[in-house]
Design a protein around this motif. Structure first.
Motif, PDB file in Angstrom:
ATOM      1  N   LEU A  98       0.827  -1.202   0.000  1.00  0.00           N
ATOM      2  CA  LEU A  98       0.000   0.000   0.000  1.00  0.00           C
ATOM      3  C   LEU A  98       0.864   1.255   0.000  1.00  0.00           C
ATOM      4  O   LEU A  98       0.532   2.242  -0.667  1.00  0.00           O
ATOM      5  N   LEU A 205      -7.417  -0.331  -5.446  1.00  0.00           N
ATOM      6  CA  LEU A 205      -6.168  -0.031  -4.754  1.00  0.00           C
ATOM      7  C   LEU A 205      -5.548   1.275  -5.227  1.00  0.00           C
ATOM      8  O   LEU A 205      -4.800   1.918  -4.484  1.00  0.00           O
ATOM      9  N   ARG A 211      -8.604   2.512  -1.001  1.00  0.00           N
ATOM     10  CA  ARG A 211      -7.374   1.895  -0.493  1.00  0.00           C
ATOM     11  C   ARG A 211      -7.338   1.957   1.036  1.00  0.00           C
ATOM     12  O   ARG A 211      -6.923   0.998   1.698  1.00  0.00           O
TER      13      ARG A 211
END
Length: 321
Positions: A98, A205, A211
Motif C-alpha cells: 500500500l 487499490l 485503499r
C-alpha cells in the motif's frame, strides 16, 4: 562480539521473520552447525519471540533499525560474513504494498518502472513482452489462463537472472507467467472472471479512499498471517513450458509441499541463505545485487530438493536438435 554468523534473521519479530527463526531452530537448533542470530528494532520484542519459540537464551539477539544506516553498517562490520533476510507476503508486506501504491500515485516515473518488465536490467531492453493482465487461451498448455498476482514481480526477477547469466536463452527471450484455469467453457469463464476481478482490485487499490478502507478492513495487519494448519496444508505446482524459435518445446514442473506464501517461503529463505553463505564462492557471485538463480544456479536447486520440500522435474523428453 567477534563471532561471525552464517545468518542474521533481520525482522525476526515480523510474521515471516518469526517463521524463519522457528524453522532455523527446529531444523538446526542454536548450536548444531549453523551460527545464527535474531535481529530487530526492539530488544524486548526479540526476547518475547525467542521465548515464545522455545529458543534458549544462548541465541544472540541483535538490535538495529532498518532506517538507521549507521547501525546496519556496524552490524555488518562487526559480524563479518552476514546474510540478511527480511519479509514475505504478510500483514507487513501488505502495508509495504500500500505504501508503494501511495508513492506511485505521487510519482508517474515509479508507475512506469513498476510496469516495465525490464526495470531490473539497466542498459538492456528485450523484445515486447506478453500482456499478462488479460484472459487468454494458452496453446502450449492447452488451457485458459488469467492474471497471476505475483507475475509483475516474478517476471522482473526472471529477466534480471537471464541478464546476469549473460542471456543464455538469447536476447530475444520472452517470458510470461499466468494462472491456469482449465479448458473448455468453464476454463474460459474462470479466466475472464479472474481478469475482471484483477482489474477491479487494481482500480480500488489505486483510489486513495477505497485503499484506506481495504487497509482497515480487508488486509492483514503487520504480524498477522495464516494459521499453522493453513500453512502446512498448502501446496503448489508451477508448470514451465519453454519453446524455441523453431517450435521445439520442453516442460518442467516445480512443486512445493507447503503454502507458497509462508510455509514454503520460510524454508526457501533459510536454505537459500545457507547456500549463499556456505556453498557459493566469490567466483560465482563476486558482488552486487544478484538473484538466487543467477548467484547459485543448480547448487541451490539441489539444496532446495534435499532440504526445503521442493521438487524440480522435467516432465517430457529433452529438446532434440
Amino acid at each position: 562480539m567477534d563471532k561471525a554468523f552464517d545468518i542474521i534473521v533481520f525482522g525476526a519479530t515480523g510474521f515471516t521473520g518469526r517463521l524463519v527463526a522457528e524453522y532455523l531452530h527446529n531444523t538446526y537448533g542454536a548450536n548444531r552447525g549453523v551460527a545464527w542470530a535474531m535481529a530487530g528494532r526492539s530488544q524486548e520484542k526479540l526476547t518475547q519471540v525467542r521465548d515464545a519459540l522455545g529458543i534458549g537464551p544462548a541465541l544472540p539477539l541483535l538490535v538495529a533499525d532498518a532506517n538507521d544506516a549507521q547501525a546496519l553498517a556496524q552490524l555488518v562490520r562487526v559480524h563479518g560474513r552476514v546474510k540478511v533476510m527480511k519479509g514475505g507476503f504478510s500483514g507487513g508486506t501488505a502495508a509495504s504494498l500500500l505504501a508503494t501504491l501511495e508513492t506511485a500515485g505521487r510519482d508517474p516515473a515509479l508507475v512506469r518502472t513498476l510496469a516495465d518488465p525490464f526495470a531490473l536490467t539497466p542498459g538492456f531492453r528485450g523484445p515486447k513482452q506478453p500482456d499478462d493482465n488479460t484472459a487468454a487461451f494458452d496453446e502450449l498448455a492447452q488451457s485458459w489462463t488469467g492474471p497471476f498476482v505475483m507475475a509483475p514481480i516474478n517476471t522482473k526477477n526472471v529477466h534480471r537472472t537471464h541478464a546476469l547469466r549473460g542471456h543464455p536463452w538469447g536476447v530475444d527471450f520472452v517470458y510470461s507467467e499466468r494462472m491456469l484455469t482449465g479448458g473448455g467453457e468453464g476454463g474460459e469463464k474462470r479466466a475472464r472472471a479472474l481478469a475482471r476481478n484483477t482489474r477491479v482490485q487494481n482500480a480500488l487499490l489505486a483510489f486513495a479512499p477505497t485503499r484506506a478502507l481495504i487497509r482497515r478492513f480487508a488486509l492483514p495487519q503487520p504480524g498477522q498471517g495464516p494459521t499453522k494448519e493453513q500453512r502446512e496444508k498448502g501446496r503448489y505446482e508451477v508448470l514451465f513450458i519453454g519453446q524455441t524459435a523453431d517450435g521445439r518445446t520442453l516442460r518442467a514442473s516445480v512443486k512445493g509441499d507447503r503454502d507458497p506464501g509462508y510455509g514454503s517461503t520460510c524454508k526457501l529463505i533459510t536454505e537459500t541463505a545457507l547456500c549463499l553463505a556456505r556453498e557459493t564462492g566469490q567466483d560465482m557471485a563476486p558482488g552486487g545485487v544478484w538473484t538466487p538463480g543467477a548467484a547459485m544456479g543448480l547448487t541451490l536447486v539441489r539444496r532446495l530438493q534435499e532440504r526445503a520440500g521442493l521438487s524440480f522435474q522435467i516432465v517430457d523428453e529433452p529438446l532434440k536438435p
